[in-house]
Motif scaffolding. Structure first.
Motif, PDB file in Angstrom:
ATOM      1  N   LEU A  41      -3.090   2.352  17.070  1.00 32.33           N
ATOM      2  CA  LEU A  41      -1.801   2.517  16.267  1.00 32.33           C
ATOM      3  C   LEU A  41      -2.253   2.668  14.867  1.00 32.33           C
ATOM      4  CD1 LEU A  41      -0.093  -0.414  17.913  1.00 32.33           C
ATOM      5  CD2 LEU A  41       0.477   1.894  18.525  1.00 32.33           C
ATOM      6  N   PRO A  42      -1.360   3.384  14.119  1.00 31.80           N
ATOM      7  CA  PRO A  42      -1.589   3.475  12.641  1.00 31.80           C
ATOM      8  C   PRO A  42      -1.574   2.184  12.045  1.00 31.80           C
ATOM      9  CG  PRO A  42       0.292   4.933  13.376  1.00 31.80           C
ATOM     10  CD  PRO A  42       0.048   4.056  14.701  1.00 31.80           C
ATOM     11  N   THR A  43      -2.087   2.405  10.718  1.00 28.54           N
ATOM     12  CA  THR A  43      -2.319   0.854  10.112  1.00 28.54           C
ATOM     13  C   THR A  43      -1.654   1.205   8.815  1.00 28.54           C
ATOM     14  OG1 THR A  43      -4.444   1.220   9.254  1.00 28.54           O
ATOM     15  CG2 THR A  43      -4.278   0.045  11.231  1.00 28.54           C
ATOM     16  N   MET A  44      -1.599   0.232   8.036  1.00 27.05           N
ATOM     17  CA  MET A  44      -1.330   0.304   6.398  1.00 27.05           C
ATOM     18  C   MET A  44      -2.671   0.849   5.752  1.00 27.05           C
ATOM     19  SD  MET A  44       1.899  -0.543   6.184  1.00 27.05           S
ATOM     20  CE  MET A  44       2.187  -1.061   4.624  1.00 27.05           C
ATOM     21  N   ASN A  45      -3.475   1.183   6.307  1.00 25.69           N
ATOM     22  CA  ASN A  45      -4.760   1.742   5.567  1.00 25.69           C
ATOM     23  C   ASN A  45      -4.998   3.143   5.992  1.00 25.69           C
ATOM     24  OD1 ASN A  45      -5.275  -0.876   4.449  1.00 25.69           O
ATOM     25  ND2 ASN A  45      -6.049  -1.596   6.480  1.00 25.69           N
ATOM     26  N   TRP A  46      -3.979   3.852   6.382  1.00 25.19           N
ATOM     27  CA  TRP A  46      -3.945   5.085   6.753  1.00 25.19           C
ATOM     28  C   TRP A  46      -4.825   5.663   7.747  1.00 25.19           C
ATOM     29  CZ3 TRP A  46      -0.804   8.280   4.004  1.00 25.19           C
ATOM     30  CH2 TRP A  46      -0.405   7.767   2.771  1.00 25.19           C
ATOM     31  N   TYR A  93       8.860   6.110  12.745  1.00 24.82           N
ATOM     32  CA  TYR A  93       8.306   6.127  11.395  1.00 24.82           C
ATOM     33  C   TYR A  93       9.159   6.700  10.368  1.00 24.82           C
ATOM     34  CZ  TYR A  93       4.351   5.388  14.508  1.00 24.82           C
ATOM     35  OH  TYR A  93       3.464   5.126  15.486  1.00 24.82           O
ATOM     36  N   TRP A  99      -6.067   4.647  12.087  1.00 19.80           N
ATOM     37  CA  TRP A  99      -5.626   3.959  13.306  1.00 19.80           C
ATOM     38  C   TRP A  99      -6.584   2.704  13.714  1.00 19.80           C
ATOM     39  CZ3 TRP A  99      -1.799   6.606  16.869  1.00 19.80           C
ATOM     40  CH2 TRP A  99      -0.942   7.676  16.243  1.00 19.80           C
ATOM     41  N   PHE A 128       0.849  -1.220  -0.145  1.00 20.24           N
ATOM     42  CA  PHE A 128       0.088  -0.043   0.197  1.00 20.24           C
ATOM     43  C   PHE A 128       0.838   1.206  -0.055  1.00 20.24           C
ATOM     44  CE2 PHE A 128      -3.084   2.947   1.872  1.00 20.24           C
ATOM     45  CZ  PHE A 128      -4.014   2.787   1.320  1.00 20.24           C
ATOM     46  N   TYR A 129       2.143   0.901   0.629  1.00 15.93           N
ATOM     47  CA  TYR A 129       3.115   2.125   0.663  1.00 15.93           C
ATOM     48  C   TYR A 129       4.238   2.102  -0.428  1.00 15.93           C
ATOM     49  CZ  TYR A 129       1.177   3.942   5.225  1.00 15.93           C
ATOM     50  OH  TYR A 129       0.257   4.419   6.096  1.00 15.93           O
ATOM     51  N   ARG A 186      -5.419  -2.341  19.032  1.00 13.67           N
ATOM     52  CA  ARG A 186      -4.842  -3.896  19.008  1.00 13.67           C
ATOM     53  C   ARG A 186      -4.536  -3.890  20.287  1.00 13.67           C
ATOM     54  NH1 ARG A 186       0.038  -3.787  15.334  1.00 13.67           N
ATOM     55  NH2 ARG A 186      -0.104  -1.616  14.661  1.00 13.67           N
ATOM     56  N   ASN A 209       7.324  -8.092  21.286  1.00 10.28           N
ATOM     57  CA  ASN A 209       6.611  -8.461  20.295  1.00 10.28           C
ATOM     58  C   ASN A 209       7.476  -8.998  18.913  1.00 10.28           C
ATOM     59  OD1 ASN A 209       3.741  -8.175  21.122  1.00 10.28           O
ATOM     60  ND2 ASN A 209       4.301  -6.043  20.978  1.00 10.28           N
ATOM     61  N   VAL A 254      -1.849  -5.078  22.303  1.00 10.93           N
ATOM     62  CA  VAL A 254      -0.423  -4.992  21.973  1.00 10.93           C
ATOM     63  C   VAL A 254       0.564  -5.295  23.098  1.00 10.93           C
ATOM     64  CG1 VAL A 254       1.466  -3.304  21.277  1.00 10.93           C
ATOM     65  CG2 VAL A 254      -0.686  -3.119  20.273  1.00 10.93           C
ATOM     66  N   MET A 314       7.988  -3.266   8.749  1.00  5.82           N
ATOM     67  CA  MET A 314       6.939  -2.855   7.931  1.00  5.82           C
ATOM     68  C   MET A 314       7.589  -1.780   7.098  1.00  5.82           C
ATOM     69  SD  MET A 314       3.415  -0.737   9.001  1.00  5.82           S
ATOM     70  CE  MET A 314       2.868  -2.274  10.251  1.00  5.82           C
ATOM     71  N   ASP A 359       6.262  -2.296  13.878  1.00  5.69           N
ATOM     72  CA  ASP A 359       4.852  -2.760  13.879  1.00  5.69           C
ATOM     73  C   ASP A 359       4.100  -1.509  14.124  1.00  5.69           C
ATOM     74  OD1 ASP A 359       5.673  -2.046  16.470  1.00  5.69           O
ATOM     75  OD2 ASP A 359       4.781  -3.769  17.377  1.00  5.69           O
ATOM     76  N   TYR A 360       4.711  -0.380  13.822  1.00  3.17           N
ATOM     77  CA  TYR A 360       3.954   0.936  13.856  1.00  3.17           C
ATOM     78  C   TYR A 360       3.807   1.431  15.402  1.00  3.17           C
ATOM     79  CZ  TYR A 360       2.170   3.711  10.117  1.00  3.17           C
ATOM     80  OH  TYR A 360       2.054   4.778   9.036  1.00  3.17           O
ATOM     81  N   THR A 361       4.433   0.845  16.349  1.00  6.95           N
ATOM     82  CA  THR A 361       4.182   1.278  17.598  1.00  6.95           C
ATOM     83  C   THR A 361       5.299   2.444  17.529  1.00  6.95           C
ATOM     84  OG1 THR A 361       5.896  -0.513  18.467  1.00  6.95           O
ATOM     85  CG2 THR A 361       3.531  -0.848  18.998  1.00  6.95           C
TER      86      THR A 361
END
Lengths: 463, 647
Positions: free
Chosen positions: B486-491, A452, B493, A353-354, B496, B538, B498, A408, A427-429
């Motif tokens: 948290l942000p996602t790949m789909n723009w 990020y 948030w 997607f990115y 989750r 994680n 975590v 990611m 993991d976007y944390t």
């Protein structure tokens, strides 16, 4: 009387010595403008340097110690205007090493000899690349990470140097007119920064709503800033002032200027004449597929524009002739789907997607991020970089780099030499991500950068 | 009857660690005196949590902060950390190192956390509308359902049958164009009591500060887009329906509108406004006779949040959302003194939430929660009380069992009291976690974990009239499946599960009281040490592992000095908040701060009934620049003056 004699002798000695210092004495070689017989050069210096040599008796010869002969040459000749002087010409080549190197130049005249030590500093402490990290939205944790040629890094160098945060959500860094212009999405601001030192020079502050994203210069003092919203902003990159906000029908992200045209990636490829960037001045170019606005449009060595798109079951590279504003070539990158014969390990199954696209110094090859199947039974994939040579009609079937261990993908850039650098936001944390250098031998060199990370700027392009 | 009351009181005093009544009375620890002197609607809940540390905010602090919001009261007087976006702006809590959604807020026993986010905004509650604020530390207090992993904050309205005050009016004028006015009127009959409270506050809140983070050179600017306005009305009515019963009813309407200021790293080029409307209605019946105590409560809660965003030009479309939350709660609670050593109780609670939210794609969403709770209190020895609770919660189609057990013991009568508890608690995802669009995650697991705490009360006899009380608690809790957005790949948030979090720490309160004929002084010092650590790695390079959670200060302290001499009084507050990390890997943090507030006043008695109290306050006495939330400056030094008339 003895005392008087001693005093006279002493004074005569002092005068003789002082005269010796200021005027060349035949039989003692001296190079004007060089003290301590040492010459220090920067790593990028590859120009000829000329020095006047005095104190020559008869002929002068110059020899470079053999180990340095490959990068340092010395030539001497008698001055055509003053026969008492000789001219020494030193020629050095640009240096890409990280540690300093030395050349010994031996000048001989009669029984006299002088050894000149030429020291060329390495690029070690010079910043090779700058990683732009977005940081968390509203948290002011955007960062620039400076990575030197020797591999050392400062992960938030702007804050270290200026004792203030870079801003909120950094989107891009653009080199214009000897400065970095960093677009800060949520600060609604562009920060102007001195390369290498990272000192803040000024700010371009938005006067109305907007989210600055990417910047391109359009003439000798103006640049256009794209926006998440349907506007472009014209700034003066000399005075750091907003000239105007321009409402346009649709938002544009990444842009490129070719000749006197600005091409912007949005829902379509929008084209403006640089002297008519207005709402009514936009033209559209129809491309095959939907434009991936996260992928950088690339201008190749022939001056054509490449745009990365996706369509049903494939990605498509569109080549646009900027003069005619038409697509002159498309290259399909089909995806293997489960249940077909093509669905085997190593097959391309899609893109991110990115997704990102970049080129190297030659501008004859495109590099792009795809998902590669690693286990057909489980359907697992990893990221991979594939390439396309612009003179061909198909992408290179061999994967250029596999990207194991990538959390990611949030950014990808190719160095001038074709090295692959991935921005990994894990993991976007809300933690600092990694810049990962995927080397040809399979090694991965990782460095923690900011939160990020999203793009890498190579200072070689600071020209 | 007297015997029963004395046994109940005795049990309760033991449970509260109040073995030395004399000391408590002199120290004005109101809880005990209230329990003995008048019936209180929350008493059964106190009985059920003997091992839980309970903190009641002193009366003096309530009076000092009567023009302020609950966020300031809690920040300056308790161990709870309040994360604020500024005066009048969103203020949420962290109790024992947990998230804001882990603090349960109850009003007269009714849970008033918003069902959408679960996070309570303490800036929207004037202190003036609460008679008592009681904190239950930790998750052992189960009577109000699950979810209070960090603890609960209980706002209590009491009738005060014996309080001679009939009217109170005050007005305050402060810097930054801050105006406050409030009044309460009481109408007291032998069998009925009516009280009306009104409150209004508005502020431009445009204080000046030095912005060092936006441009090349630091520059002075005024806070933009931070004005706010609050209005509240509360109508209470109490009826003595017999010698042993009372009916209470309370209607509370609160309205606020405020601009939402941006962090100072942002050029303000857009405007955001939020209007909050809250209507709370409570009807309660309390009965106590002989060995039986019974209460029933019904409540209706309505909360409306109207958000709008607009721009100075018409380049961009205005945006907005409108969310309406409603809840109906029914509660019954029965307690019986089975014998002199046993007390047993059951409680049943039903809660129905229904939400109409544009952020849920305009759909009406809701859920039903039923809690069934049983508890047992045992007084096996004269110096030991233990209790246990078990609760089953049915949350739509899910069910969870929780429990708590505790003890309290007078180790050395009059000197040392110990108490402790262990509990297993649960928090179901909020409706936002499940249904927010985009991002709502219906697959979320509940947050859950064990918690333990141990408290020592030390009340040494120093030298009358100087009294000291020290309360120290060590707590430890695990919270698994910690939810984070948290942000996602789909723009967008998405929440989750975590992290797994280990929160442990120390809470210390010392209270000094000096009581002379014409001179009284009280010094209260709170300190808390709150490591709250992610104990889930994680992936191999996860740098959040073993790191302190964002916006939970490791150290927090406050000190409150109140001095009275004749009719003069002085209050001095100092509060310290340690460094708080702003990212999960501790790579960024915001500075610690210490702020001092002071006020002086005079109680001018006009005849036998009237009292006029002029007061001058200086907030942030030393003009400290500080941020509760990074890049959201708090007001620098500002002065206010108030006048209160009481009769």
């Amino acid at each position: 009387m003895k005392k008087l004699l001693l005093f006279v002798l002493l004074m005569a000695g002092i005068i003789a010595c002082s005269k010796n210092d200021s005027e060349p004495t035949p039989g003692q070689i001296q190079i004007e403008g060089i003290t301590g017989n040492q010459l220090k050069l920067g790593y990028a210096e590859n120009t000829d340097r000329e020095f006047t040599v005095t104190g020559i008796v008869g002929q002068l010869t110059a020899t470079v110690e053999s180990s340095a002969a490959g990068w340092c040459q010395a030539k001497v000749e008698q001055s055509p205007t003053n026969t008492a002087e000789w001219l020494l010409t030193l020629t050095t080549s640009e240096y890409t090493g990280t540690t300093e190197r030395k050349a010994y130049v031996i000048l001989k005249s009669g029984d006299d000899a002088l050894t000149l030590t030429v020291i060329q500093t390495g690029r070690g402490t010079t910043v090779e690349m700058v990683v732009v990290s977005e940081g968390q939205f509203t948290k002011g944790t955007a960062a620039l990470s400076a990575i030197t040629y020797s591999g050392t890094s400062t992960w938030d160098i702007f804050r270290d140097v200026n004792n203030m945060p870079l801003g909120d959500v950094a989107q891009s860094l653009t080199y214009i007119d000897g400065k970095y212009f960093v677009a800060l999405n949520n600060s609604k601001q562009v920060k102007v920064i001195e390369p290498q030192t990272f000192k803040l020079l000024g700010t371009v502050d938005y006067e109305q709503a907007g989210s600055p994203r990417f910047i391109v210069p359009v003439n000798d003092h103006e640049a256009i800033v794209s926006d998440l919203q349907s506007q472009l902003t014209r700034i003066d990159y000399k005075t750091y002032e907003i000239i105007e906000h321009i409402s346009i029908p649709s938002s544009i992200e990444k842009m490129v200027v070719i000749g006197n045209k600005l091409f912007g990636m949005g829902s379509s490829v929008f084209v403006f004449d640089t002297n008519n960037i207005t709402a009514g001045g936009a033209r559209k170019i129809a491309v095959t597929g939907g434009i991936m606005t996260t992928a950088k449009p690339i201008v190749d060595k022939n001056g054509n524009l490449w745009v990365f798109c996706t369509s049903s079951g494939k990605s498509v590279l569109n080549c646009i002739d900027p003069t005619t504003e038409t697509v002159i070539k498309t290259v399909d990158i089909p995806y293997a789907t489960s249940g077909t014969n093509a669905y085997v390990e190593g097959a391309i199954t899609g893109t991110s997607f990115y997704t990102r696209m970049d080129t190297d110094r030659s501008k004859s090859r495109l590099y792009f991020y795809m998902n590669m199947l690693t286990n057909a039974d489980r359907g697992t994939t990893i990221g991979a970089i594939y390439t396309f040579d612009i003179d061909k009609d198909e992408i290179n079937s061999e994967v250029y780099r596999e990207l194991p261990g990538l959390g990611m993908m949030y950014g990808m850039n190719i160095s001038p030499d074709g090295e692959v650098y991935l921005c990994d936001c894990l993991d976007y944390t809300a933690q600092r991500g990694f810049l990962r250098h995927y080397q040809a031998d399979g090694n991965v060199v990782s460095q923690r950068v900011g939160v990020y990370p999203r793009m890498v700027h190579f200072t070689e392009y600071d020209k | 009857m007297k015997r029963t009351v004395s046994i109940l009181a005795g049990l309760l005093l033991s449970a509260l660690g109040a073995s030395a009544q004399q000391v408590y009375d002199l120290m004005e620890i109101r809880m005990d005196s209230i329990v003995v002197k008048e019936r209180r609607p929350v008493r059964p809940e106190e009985e059920a949590t003997v091992g839980t540390r309970v903190t009641r905010i002193p009366r003096i602090a309530m009076e000092v902060n009567q023009t302020k919001s609950l966020s300031e009261l809690l920040s300056n007087n308790t161990n709870v950390y309040i994360k604020s976006l500024g005066q009048g702006a969103l203020a949420t809590s962290s109790f024992r190192g947990t998230a804001s959604s882990h603090t349960k807020v109850n009003w007269n026993g009714i849970t008033i956390n918003p069902s959408m986010s679960s996070s309570f905004d303490f800036s929207q509650v004037p202190v003036f509308f609460a008679d008592d604020v009681v904190l239950y530390h930790g998750g052992a207090h189960l009577k109000n359902g699950t979810g209070g992993l960090g603890g609960s904050i209980n706002l209590v309205n009491t009738p005060g049958w014996n309080d001679p005050t009939r009217m109170k009016i005050f007005t305050e004028i402060g810097a930054n164009e801050t105006y406050t006015a409030a009044a309460s009127v009481r109408f007291v009959q032998p069998k009925s009591l009516f009280q009306t409270r009104v409150y209004y506050q508005q502020s431009e809140n445009d204080f000046q500060y030095l912005n060092k983070v936006l441009k090349l050179e630091p520059f002075k600017e005024r806070r933009k887009e931070a004005r706010y306005q609050q209005t509240g009305v509360m109508q209470e009515a109490y009826f003595r329906t017999g010698d042993h019963s009372q009916v209470s009813t309370n209607l509370w309407f609160q309205a606020g509108q405020r601009r939402l200021p941006q962090p100072i790293i942002v050029n303000v080029t857009e405007h955001e406004k939020q209007k909050d409307y809250g209507l709370k209605y409570y009807l309660g019946y309390d009965y106590e006779k002989g060995k039986n105590a019974f209460s029933a409560k019904a409540a209706y809660l309505l909360s409306i949040l109207d958000y709008n965003k607009w721009f100075d030009n018409d380049y961009f479309q205005a945006q907005g959302s409108f969310n309406r939350m409603q809840s109906v709660q029914l509660k019954t609670d029965y307690t019986r003194l089975v014998s002199e050593k046993f007390q047993a109780g059951v409680a049943l609670m039903y809660n129905h939430d229904f939400v109409h939210a544009s952020n849920y794609q305009g759909k009406t969403t809701g859920r039903d929660i039923v809690d069934l709770q049983a508890n047992l209190l045992w007084h096996p020895l004269s110096w030991l009380t233990v209790n246990g609770q078990v609760m089953e919660e049915f949350n739509d189609s899910d069910a969870a069992t929780t429990f708590a057990a505790g003890f309290t013991s007078s180790i050395v009568p009059g000197l040392f009291t110990a108490k402790g508890s262990v509990s297993y608690n649960y928090k179901f995802p909020s409706l936002n976690d499940l249904y927010w669009s985009p991002g709502g995650n219906p697959d979320l697991l509940p947050e859950k974990g064990m918690s333990y705490d141990f408290t020592l009360n030390f009340t040494p006899k120093i030298a009358e009239p100087l009294y000291l009380k020290v309360t120290a608690t060590y707590y430890l809790m695990n919270v698994d499946n910690w939810i984070m957005w948290l942000p996602t790949m789909n723009w967008y948030w998405q929440p989750r599960n975590v992290q797994n979090v280990l929160s442990h720490g120390l809470e210390v309160l010392t209270e000094w009281n000096l009581v002379l004929d014409r001179f009284r002084a009280r010094l209260g010092i709170n300190y808390s040490y709150s490591p709250s650590i992610n104990r889930e790695r994680n992936f191999e390079e996860d740098d959040t592992y073993r790191k302190q959670l964002p916006y939970i200060p490791l150290h927090k302290a406050n000190a409150n000095l109140h001095v009275e001499y004749r009719n003069f009084f002085l209050n001095y507050v100092l509060f310290y908040t340690g460094r708080r990390y702003t990212t999960q890997d501790e790579s960024y943090s915001t500075n610690a701060y210490t702020v001092h507030d002071a006020e002086i006043g005079y109680n001018w008695k006009l005849g036998a009934r009237y009292k006029l109290t002029p007061k001058i306050s200086v907030q942030n006495l030393f003009d400290e620049y500080y941020e509760s939330t990074q890049y959201y400056p708090m007001p620098l030094r500002y002065i206010s003056g108030s006048l209160t008339l009481t009769f």
